[in-house]
Design an enzyme around this catalytic site. Structure first.
Site, PDB file in Angstrom:
ATOM      1  N   ASP A 148       3.302  11.911  -0.899  1.00 62.01           N
ATOM      2  CA  ASP A 148       2.392  10.819  -1.212  1.00 62.01           C
ATOM      3  C   ASP A 148       2.126  10.781  -2.716  1.00 62.01           C
ATOM      4  OD1 ASP A 148       2.247  10.297   1.467  1.00 62.01           O
ATOM      5  OD2 ASP A 148       0.316  11.287   1.760  1.00 62.01           O
ATOM      6  N   LYS A 149       1.759   9.610  -3.183  1.00 53.86           N
ATOM      7  CA  LYS A 149       1.535   9.423  -4.617  1.00 53.86           C
ATOM      8  C   LYS A 149       0.546  10.435  -5.186  1.00 53.86           C
ATOM      9  CE  LYS A 149       0.021   5.949  -8.001  1.00 53.86           C
ATOM     10  NZ  LYS A 149      -0.419   4.542  -8.201  1.00 53.86           N
TER      11      LYS A 149
END
Length: 402
Positions: A148-149
């Site tokens: 995930d970012k």
């Protein structure tokens, strides 16, 4: 009148295409060939590898002879990847994240806030930086999994198509092991266990958010509390046994202990007061995966600055994280692991004894088990133990006057 004979074409599989699917080879080298036509050739036996009938899903190997009908459209050169040119800062950013590199693989310590792949309004991402990581390889590296970012840590990149196929298979059959560190709100009642809750896409979120649902896909996460900061927060080790979107974040929020900084799943309750950063405290700490050339990659990624600062602010001891959730060592354990285990045990004993009276009598003894309360001393009565006091005889009633 006989039908015109089909013209045949041929090719030899190059090393850069070793391990990829046959249909993938056509996308690279014969981009004008429709997939439906390719499937028809395979069904009719017109596609062969080393003289044997081939299927579009077959994995190809270096040196194999591929025979096929001549495509109806001339093969065009593979289109160049679109994207902005890399700046010196981009190259420095990409190379600065490298923590492991060999002929088949690169491992990055991905920064928090950097997306793995592009999307709407996402200009800078790991996939867009991979041209800076070609080094001496003939082809562009390829992502084989993602983070995930806002999640930091170990991210694997394959340097050859063969390695990409090998690593992808390891992730799909769950032979790869990923271990995460997280700081969570509160402390689980059970110090080590497994979360088994099915996950599905949450309606109305456009697939951007997951939730626990009985009709969802099976999802399992192992966890271990490394250390606690009173009852306000805990440092935990997480290991996903399945690979669902946002799995760790949803599972921890579902048991009432969201990851610090994860407002998406924890809401306002996911943030701690004081000097603790509001960034996500989820880090891909360790990656263990078999290597296509033999042996294995076993690499640990250092935590980012905000995570390290929070560990320090909460008084957590980094040495306690050295003992992994499933480190089954063949032979004697390492000195670091022994030291960490001993320190963790001593710390548990000290915490269990907090609140005990400092002054002990000559007959008192320390607790033998962590968490077992010290027995209360019996009240002194001044009478010998083991004897019951004699019952009082009723006093004689005075005689009634007659």
């Amino acid at each position: 009148m006989s039908e015109p004979k089909t013209k045949l074409d041929g090719a030899t599989i190059a090393e850069e295409d070793d391990g990829i699917r046959l249909d993938r080879w056509f996308k690279r080298h014969r981009p004008g060939t429709p997939h439906a036509l390719l499937a028809r050739w395979a069904r009719s036996g017109q596609l062969t590898l080393d003289g044997k009938k081939a299927d579009v899903s077959d994995r190809i190997e270096t040196g194999q002879k591929l025979v096929m009908p001549t495509p109806p459209v001339e093969a065009e050169a593979r289109p160049a990847r679109k994207g902005r040119p890399l700046t010196d800062a981009d190259i420095e950013l990409a190379t600065g994240m490298v923590i492991h590199r060999d002929a088949s693989a690169i491992v990055l310590n991905k920064l928090p806030g950097l997306a793995t792949q592009g999307g709407t309004k996402t200009e800078q991402h790991v996939d867009g930086l991979l041209d800076a990581l070609k080094f001496d390889a003939p082809v562009r590296p390829k992502l084989v999994h993602r983070l995930d970012k806002d999640t930091s840590g170990a991210l694997l990149v394959a340097r050859t198509p063969r390695a990409a196929a090998y690593f992808a298979k390891s992730f799909s059959n769950r032979s790869a092991r990923k271990t995460y560190w997280a700081i969570i709100v509160g402390v689980p009642d059970i110090a080590q266990g497994e979360i088994d809750l099915p996950l599905a896409k949450q309606p109305g979120s456009g697939g951007e958010k997951m939730h626990v649902h009985d009709s969802g896909l099976a999802s399992k996460t192992r966890y271990r509390v490394i250390e606690r900061a009173g009852n306000s927060a805990a440092w935990v080790e997480l290991q996903p046994l399945t690979g669902r979107t946002h799995q760790l974040r949803v599972h921890m929020a579902a048991i009432g202990h969201p990851i610090v900084g994860d407002g998406k799943y924890g809401g306002k309750g996911a943030f701690l007061t004081g000097s603790i950063s509001r960034k996500m405290h989820l880090h891909s700490r360790r990656l263990r995966i078999d290597h296509p050339d033999g042996g294995a990659i076993d690499i640990s990624a250092e935590v980012p600055e905000h995570f390290a600062a929070s560990l320090d602010a909460l008084g957590f001891d980094l040495l306690l994280g050295e003992v992994g959730i499933d480190d089954i060592v063949k032979g004697p354990p390492s000195k670091a692991a022994e030291k960490a285990a001993a320190k963790a045990h001593s710390k548990q004993i000290r915490k269990a004894r907090r609140g005990e009276r400092r002054g002990r009598t000559s007959t008192s003894k320390p607790t033998d088990h962590v968490g077992k309360p010290k027995p209360k001393p019996k009240a002194k009565t001044g009478k010998p133990a083991g004897r019951k006091p004699a019952a009082k005889k009723p006093s004689p009633r005075p005689a009634r006057p007659r």
